[in-house]
Design a protein around this motif. Structure first.
Motif, PDB file in Angstrom:
ATOM      1  N   LEU A 146     -62.611  10.247  16.534  1.00  0.00           N
ATOM      2  CA  LEU A 146     -62.043   9.052  16.474  1.00  0.00           C
ATOM      3  C   LEU A 146     -61.360   8.159  16.004  1.00  0.00           C
ATOM      4  N   PRO A 147     -62.101   7.617  14.870  1.00  0.00           N
ATOM      5  CA  PRO A 147     -61.607   7.015  13.649  1.00  0.00           C
ATOM      6  C   PRO A 147     -60.212   7.477  13.116  1.00  0.00           C
ATOM      7  N   ALA A 148     -60.692   8.661  12.545  1.00  0.00           N
ATOM      8  CA  ALA A 148     -59.714   9.241  12.025  1.00  0.00           C
ATOM      9  C   ALA A 148     -58.468  10.097  12.262  1.00  0.00           C
ATOM     10  N   VAL A 149     -58.800  10.126  13.855  1.00  0.00           N
ATOM     11  CA  VAL A 149     -57.696  10.903  14.604  1.00  0.00           C
ATOM     12  C   VAL A 149     -56.510   9.797  14.994  1.00  0.00           C
ATOM     13  N   LEU A 150     -57.206   8.185  15.540  1.00  0.00           N
ATOM     14  CA  LEU A 150     -56.333   6.637  15.762  1.00  0.00           C
ATOM     15  C   LEU A 150     -56.087   5.919  14.313  1.00  0.00           C
ATOM     16  N   VAL A 151     -56.298   6.353  12.753  1.00  0.00           N
ATOM     17  CA  VAL A 151     -55.738   5.729  11.718  1.00  0.00           C
ATOM     18  C   VAL A 151     -55.073   6.743  11.619  1.00  0.00           C
ATOM     19  N   ARG A 152     -55.078   8.511  11.846  1.00  0.00           N
ATOM     20  CA  ARG A 152     -54.030   8.871  11.018  1.00  0.00           C
ATOM     21  C   ARG A 152     -52.794   8.309  11.405  1.00  0.00           C
ATOM     22  N   THR A 153     -53.046   8.159  13.318  1.00  0.00           N
ATOM     23  CA  THR A 153     -51.446   7.288  13.972  1.00  0.00           C
ATOM     24  C   THR A 153     -51.302   7.123  13.172  1.00  0.00           C
ATOM     25  N   VAL A 154     -52.059   5.681  13.506  1.00  0.00           N
ATOM     26  CA  VAL A 154     -51.128   4.519  12.363  1.00  0.00           C
ATOM     27  C   VAL A 154     -50.693   4.388  11.504  1.00  0.00           C
ATOM     28  N   LEU A 155     -51.240   5.271  10.525  1.00  0.00           N
ATOM     29  CA  LEU A 155     -51.046   5.517   8.982  1.00  0.00           C
ATOM     30  C   LEU A 155     -49.373   6.592   9.610  1.00  0.00           C
ATOM     31  N   ASP A 156     -49.662   6.910  10.365  1.00  0.00           N
ATOM     32  CA  ASP A 156     -48.191   8.221   9.963  1.00  0.00           C
ATOM     33  C   ASP A 156     -47.002   6.954  10.197  1.00  0.00           C
ATOM     34  N   MET A 157     -46.939   5.610  11.494  1.00  0.00           N
ATOM     35  CA  MET A 157     -45.852   4.925  12.141  1.00  0.00           C
ATOM     36  C   MET A 157     -46.344   4.098  10.436  1.00  0.00           C
ATOM     37  N   ILE A 158     -46.650   3.333   9.460  1.00  0.00           N
ATOM     38  CA  ILE A 158     -46.342   2.678   9.098  1.00  0.00           C
ATOM     39  C   ILE A 158     -45.579   3.685   8.295  1.00  0.00           C
ATOM     40  N   THR A 159     -46.093   5.125   7.418  1.00  0.00           N
ATOM     41  CA  THR A 159     -45.153   5.420   6.436  1.00  0.00           C
ATOM     42  C   THR A 159     -43.844   5.781   6.571  1.00  0.00           C
ATOM     43  N   SER A 160     -43.555   6.421   8.012  1.00  0.00           N
ATOM     44  CA  SER A 160     -42.346   6.408   8.938  1.00  0.00           C
ATOM     45  C   SER A 160     -41.568   5.215   8.833  1.00  0.00           C
ATOM     46  N   MET A 161     -42.048   4.029   8.586  1.00  0.00           N
ATOM     47  CA  MET A 161     -41.312   2.779   8.785  1.00  0.00           C
ATOM     48  C   MET A 161     -40.956   2.394   6.782  1.00  0.00           C
ATOM     49  N   TRP A 162     -41.678   2.876   6.126  1.00  0.00           N
ATOM     50  CA  TRP A 162     -41.446   2.454   4.556  1.00  0.00           C
ATOM     51  C   TRP A 162     -40.249   3.689   3.849  1.00  0.00           C
ATOM     52  N   ARG A 163     -40.439   4.670   4.807  1.00  0.00           N
ATOM     53  CA  ARG A 163     -39.529   5.494   4.225  1.00  0.00           C
ATOM     54  C   ARG A 163     -37.812   4.804   4.540  1.00  0.00           C
ATOM     55  N   HIS A 164     -37.818   3.858   5.417  1.00  0.00           N
ATOM     56  CA  HIS A 164     -36.676   3.527   6.631  1.00  0.00           C
ATOM     57  C   HIS A 164     -36.373   2.215   5.625  1.00  0.00           C
ATOM     58  N   ASP A 165     -37.722   1.941   5.204  1.00  0.00           N
ATOM     59  CA  ASP A 165     -37.287   0.209   4.783  1.00  0.00           C
ATOM     60  C   ASP A 165     -36.492   0.371   2.749  1.00  0.00           C
ATOM     61  N   ARG A 166     -35.398  -0.372   3.665  1.00  0.00           N
ATOM     62  CA  ARG A 166     -34.615  -0.393   2.479  1.00  0.00           C
ATOM     63  C   ARG A 166     -35.198  -2.033   1.356  1.00  0.00           C
ATOM     64  N   HIS A 167     -35.602  -3.044   2.214  1.00  0.00           N
ATOM     65  CA  HIS A 167     -35.756  -4.545   1.776  1.00  0.00           C
ATOM     66  C   HIS A 167     -36.643  -4.631   1.080  1.00  0.00           C
ATOM     67  N   GLY A 168     -37.993  -3.762   0.976  1.00  0.00           N
ATOM     68  CA  GLY A 168     -39.172  -4.391   0.745  1.00  0.00           C
ATOM     69  C   GLY A 168     -39.523  -5.088   2.068  1.00  0.00           C
ATOM     70  N   ALA A 169     -39.269  -4.951   2.733  1.00  0.00           N
ATOM     71  CA  ALA A 169     -40.401  -5.633   3.965  1.00  0.00           C
ATOM     72  C   ALA A 169     -41.699  -5.344   3.928  1.00  0.00           C
ATOM     73  N   ILE A 170     -42.165  -4.265   4.521  1.00  0.00           N
ATOM     74  CA  ILE A 170     -43.242  -3.597   4.651  1.00  0.00           C
ATOM     75  C   ILE A 170     -44.024  -3.467   3.465  1.00  0.00           C
ATOM     76  N   ARG A 171     -43.484  -3.490   2.199  1.00  0.00           N
ATOM     77  CA  ARG A 171     -44.226  -3.129   1.385  1.00  0.00           C
ATOM     78  C   ARG A 171     -44.749  -4.865   0.833  1.00  0.00           C
ATOM     79  N   GLY A 172     -43.843  -5.688   1.185  1.00  0.00           N
ATOM     80  CA  GLY A 172     -44.416  -7.582   1.329  1.00  0.00           C
ATOM     81  C   GLY A 172     -45.220  -7.660   2.897  1.00  0.00           C
ATOM     82  N   ALA A 173     -45.068  -7.243   3.875  1.00  0.00           N
ATOM     83  CA  ALA A 173     -45.882  -6.929   4.541  1.00  0.00           C
ATOM     84  C   ALA A 173     -47.512  -6.665   4.717  1.00  0.00           C
TER      85      ALA A 173
END
Length: 238
Positions: A146-173
């Motif tokens: 369970l931990p690995a599956v849930l964490v992978r779901t979260v990390l995949d979404m953060i990674t997708s947002m990082w790729r579309h972030d042009r202003h460094g907001a994800i890095r700052g967050a």
């Protein structure tokens, strides 16, 4: 309610997640008639018969469509309240994390039926991702997985947002540390792994499973204080 705790259990005798009778699924109202009855019972217990000066805060999943928000508004309008304040669950969680929070903020909400990651910038939703799976779905897995599956779901979404972030907001967050909410945030095997994979600290409320409703309550208190102050200045009742 402050000092009283849970005013009403709308699903007495049901399991921890409400069983098959639950009228809201995946953040959507699937049985309006049943949902209306539940809201009526809650309003009777918490507000009483005279609701002319009452205010209700409705929080919804960040990516809930307009039709779902409208359905919820229609049900609440039937309760006879004066005003309904509508906001996303991420904004409610952010309010509980710190009402003075400015700049970029990442909110990770790991609930029973949905997992959401939201990027807020100065209180406004800048980007969001949602997975229509949650702890209820993962309960069917081997507990060790369970931990690995849930964490992978979260990390995949953060990674997708990082790729579309042009202003460094994800890095700052991420430098400030994401706010973790929902039942998944009660599991150290999940939160520790998220912190380790992201290479940053994570922030937890006292009771992550109630972060959203507590934040909504803080926003409600702010609305009521503003109304009281406006009434006193104008000399008129609400």
């Amino acid at each position: 309610m402050p000092g009283r705790g849970l005013v009403l259990d709308p699903f007495p005798g049901s399991g921890p997640h409400g069983g098959d009778e639950r009228p809201v699924r995946r953040g959507r109202i699937v049985d309006p008639e049943s949902c209306g009855r539940v809201l009526g019972r809650i309003a009777d217990a918490a507000l009483g018969p005279d609701r002319s000066d009452s205010v209700i805060v409705l929080s919804h999943p960040v990516l809930a469509g307009a039709e779902h928000r409208s359905a919820a508004r229609a049900l609440l309008a039937g309760l006879g309240t004066t005003r309904v304040v509508v906001l996303s669950s991420a904004r409610a969680a952010a309010a509980y994390a710190g009402p003075r929070e400015t700049g970029p903020l990442l909110v990770v909400d790991m609930g029973a039926e949905l997992t959401e990651v939201t990027l807020l910038v100065n209180g406004l939703v800048a980007d969001a991702r949602q997975a229509e799976s949650g702890l209820d779905d993962l309960d069917r897995l081997d507990p060790a997985k369970l931990p690995a599956v849930l964490v992978r779901t979260v990390l995949d979404m953060i990674t997708s947002m990082w790729r579309h972030d042009r202003h460094g907001a994800i890095r700052g967050a991420l430098r400030k540390g994401p706010v973790l909410a929902g039942g998944g945030a009660l599991r150290p095997d999940v939160t520790d792994r998220i912190a380790r994979c992201l290479g940053t600290r994570v922030r937890l409320a006292d009771d992550p499973s109630t972060t959203v409703v507590r934040g909504a309550g803080q926003i409600l208190s702010s609305v009521l204080r503003h109304r009281t102050a406006s009434s006193e200045r104008s000399g008129r009742p609400w």
